[in-house]
Enzyme design. Structure first.
Site, PDB file in Angstrom:
ATOM      1  N   LYS A   6      16.582  36.343 -23.891  1.00  0.00           N
ATOM      2  CA  LYS A   6      16.114  35.837 -22.591  1.00  0.00           C
ATOM      3  C   LYS A   6      14.658  35.372 -22.711  1.00  0.00           C
ATOM      4  O   LYS A   6      13.848  36.046 -23.366  1.00  0.00           O
ATOM      5  CB  LYS A   6      16.250  36.951 -21.550  1.00  0.00           C
ATOM      6  CG  LYS A   6      15.901  36.555 -20.129  1.00  0.00           C
ATOM      7  CD  LYS A   6      16.133  37.730 -19.165  1.00  0.00           C
ATOM      8  CE  LYS A   6      15.852  37.364 -17.729  1.00  0.00           C
ATOM      9  NZ  LYS A   6      16.020  38.517 -16.795  1.00  0.00           N
ATOM     10  N   SER A  58      19.059  37.575 -12.701  1.00  0.00           N
ATOM     11  CA  SER A  58      18.269  36.524 -13.279  1.00  0.00           C
ATOM     12  C   SER A  58      18.637  36.176 -14.734  1.00  0.00           C
ATOM     13  O   SER A  58      18.315  35.076 -15.188  1.00  0.00           O
ATOM     14  CB  SER A  58      16.785  36.900 -13.229  1.00  0.00           C
ATOM     15  OG  SER A  58      16.516  38.003 -14.063  1.00  0.00           O
ATOM     16  N   SER A  71      19.636  42.339 -12.659  1.00  0.00           N
ATOM     17  CA  SER A  71      19.594  41.075 -13.418  1.00  0.00           C
ATOM     18  C   SER A  71      20.336  41.102 -14.751  1.00  0.00           C
ATOM     19  O   SER A  71      20.496  40.059 -15.378  1.00  0.00           O
ATOM     20  CB  SER A  71      18.149  40.652 -13.666  1.00  0.00           C
ATOM     21  OG  SER A  71      17.598  40.129 -12.485  1.00  0.00           O
TER      22      SER A  71
END
Lengths: 94, 484
Positions: free
Chosen positions: B77, B152, B176
């Site tokens: 990420k 997210s 997330s």
């Protein structure tokens, strides 16, 4: 209620420049969100201690020893403006 | 298709020298070339660097080295620092930032032999539930490209679901990891607060953030957790708790384990198909020997409000560092204040601005006690609900999300509706406990994954993984592939 919510003032505290459109839109949305979080006022919190961190640790220290840190060049590598091994900023003191 | 393998499958083939790390890495790169134009899970990736790492892994394998992730390609990420790779948090404000060091979790992955590659899309600064808040375009759900992958960590979930990597890393502040894992049909684990060092993770809400893995099955999540866990002198909130071999817990024996079913979670806006899938999962776990106990978490209804005060307060402080002075983009001004305000006004997207302003407001003079301090007190009540429940049960079972993946654009104009979709995942972060989401079925039309959430005691990851593994191995869901 959030009728007194002043976007302009709060954005200034946050050092955020907003366009007039953003001010209007954010003001309405944040008023709505603050209206929602108001419901916490119904909860009885008498005698309840606040939680800042769910798995608390106290007095965490590490060994006091000299270690290598980020080299000067690496620390400045991402600077938007630099000169002579320093960050360049606008004039602060007259 | 090597890119479709799990960590344990690939590691076995690599160790037996049946395949090379270069072949496995090339398979992931080929898959990215074939599908990522449609999915957009990756913001960028350095193919040449990935292959250099793969060749090094092949040398180590040839020399007989044994490491848990040796030669396994894992994507990251865009909120975690990987030395000499870009780091943008899917925001314009970081400009052309290149990380000068590795996050501790990344260091540990590399030490375990992983090929660390790629920057995965996300909501800007991890603020969002749909990955629509990225400054660099929306990620699509591999099961239905018209729908969001969750957020997210939407890129991390989509990359695993689309077999563009063997596993990925994400972060979880209010769901997330678990929410996108549920919506994309993979396994996502948020460990106990303090289990994995946050050093090198760009902070959103420091008292809630945790790093965790996205994987294709539960065994891989256990492997990744074992590699990344442990105390770190560079993160004073990491906890000096011994790190067990989590894969040893996966023995299928869940007889007598007590599973709590919170009555507050099975009401309200819960989609009937999600409810049916979770009900069936509860029955399945009962059949496998778990004992189901109804429990109450009475302060659940306040979790979203508490979260959006505490998380925004912490983010307004953490994001103060993005001021255009030491790194990232800069918009000049006549004085420093004007430079800060212009840089931040131009660099942050709408959701980040919304949260910074809300957080600034709840911390500001005259409102601190009414909002922030009160939220911290209600946080105590939420945490106590869980600790009380854990006197009676070993773990808690809930849906991960109230609905399957929604359509792109469906909630992007109504931030409060978007926040309320996090209702089942948020309490876990407030309480600091571990949570895992795994597939438990599909909606019929369209066919979309449904996620089951298991919540554990603080440092109760072994129990959560044991339950998840027993359920997974007795059901077919994790074997299904997205129709790309």
């Amino acid at each position: 209620m959030a009728a007194d919510f002043d976007v302009k003032y709060t954005a200034h505290l946050a050092r955020l420049a907003l366009t007039p459109d953003e001010e209007k839109k954010l003001g309405a949305q944040l008023g709505h969100i603050i209206g929602y979080v108001e419901k916490l006022k119904q909860v009885d919190v008498t005698g309840v201690e606040p939680t800042a961190q769910a798995v608390p640790m106290v007095n965490v220290t590490r060994a006091d020893e000299v270690r290598t840190s980020l080299p000067h060049e690496a620390a400045l590598r991402n600077a938007p403006k630099k000169a002579g091994g320093l960050f360049v900023v606008p004039k602060i003191v007259e | 298709m090597l890119n479709q393998l799990t960590i344990s499958q690939l590691a076995a083939k690599l160790a037996a020298r049946e395949v090379s790390a270069r072949e496995a890495t090339q398979a992931c790169l080929d898959r990215i070339a074939a599908v990522d134009g449609r999915v957009h899970a990756f913001l960028s990736h350095d193919a040449a660097d990935a292959l250099v790492q793969a060749d090094a892994a092949d040398k180590a394998l040839a020399a007989g080295e044994k490491k848990p992730l040796l030669g396994v390609p894992i994507a990251i990420k865009d909120v975690l620092a990987v030395k000499n790779q870009p780091l943008n948090c899917a925001s314009k404000i970081l400009g052309n930032f290149i990380s000068p060091y590795d996050a501790t979790a990344i260091e540990k992955l590399k030490a375990a032999g992983a090929i660390v590659f790629g920057r995965l899309n996300m909501d800007e600064f991890a603020m969002g539930s749909s990955t629509e808040n990225s400054a660099f375009g929306v990620t699509k759900n591999p099961w239905d490209l018209a729908r969001i992958p969750g957020g997210s960590s939407g890129g991390s979930a989509a990359a695993v679901a689309a077999d563009e990597a063997i596993a990925t890393l994400g972060t979880d502040t209010g769901g997330s990891i678990r929410q996108p894992a549920a919506l994309c049909g993979c396994v996502g684990l948020k460990p106990t607060y303090g289990r994995i060092s946050r050093y090198g993770l760009v902070a959103f809400a420091s008292s809630l953030d945790q790093i965790g893995p996205f994987t294709k099955d539960v065994r891989d999540a256990a492997t990744m957790l074992g590699v990344m866990s442990g105390v770190d002198p560079r993160d004073s909130t990491s906890v000096p708790q011994p790190v067990p071999d989590y894969t040893k817990a996966l023995d299928g024996n869940i007889k007598g384990l007590k599973l709590g079913l919170p009555k507050e979670y099975m009401v309200g806006g819960l989609d009937p198909e999600v409810k049916a899938a979770v009900d069936a999962a509860v029955k399945q776990l009962e059949k496998l020997g778990a004992e189901i106990v109804e429990i109450s978490l009475p302060h659940t209804e306040h979790a979203v409000a508490v979260y959006y005060i505490i998380a925004t307060a912490e983010c307004s402080a953490n994001l103060a560092r993005f001021d255009g002075i030491r790194y990232g983009a800069r918009v000049d001004g006549a004085d420093p204040i004007e430079l800060y305000a212009r840089t931040r006004g131009a660099g942050f997207g709408p959701e980040v601005k919304r949260r910074i302003i809300l957080g600034t407001y709840v911390l500001s003079s005259g409102y601190y006690d009414a909002y922030y301090l009160r939220a911290q007190k209600v946080r105590t009540l939420i945490r106590n609900d869980f600790l009380k429940a854990y006197e009676k049960v070993d773990a808690i079972i809930t849906p991960t999300t109230p609905t399957a993946a929604f359509k792109i654009g469906e909630k992007s104009d109504d931030p409060l509706q978007m926040y309320l979709s996090d209702i089942f995942t948020i309490s876990c972060n407030l309480a600091g406990i571990p949570g895992l989401s795994l597939p438990c079925g599909f909606t019929k039309n369209p066919k979309l994954p449904i996620g089951l959430q298991l919540l554990g005691k603080p440092f109760g990851e072994e129990t959560v993984l044991k339950l998840a593994h027993a359920y997974e191995q007795s059901t077919p869901w994790h074997k299904e592939k997205a129709p790309l």
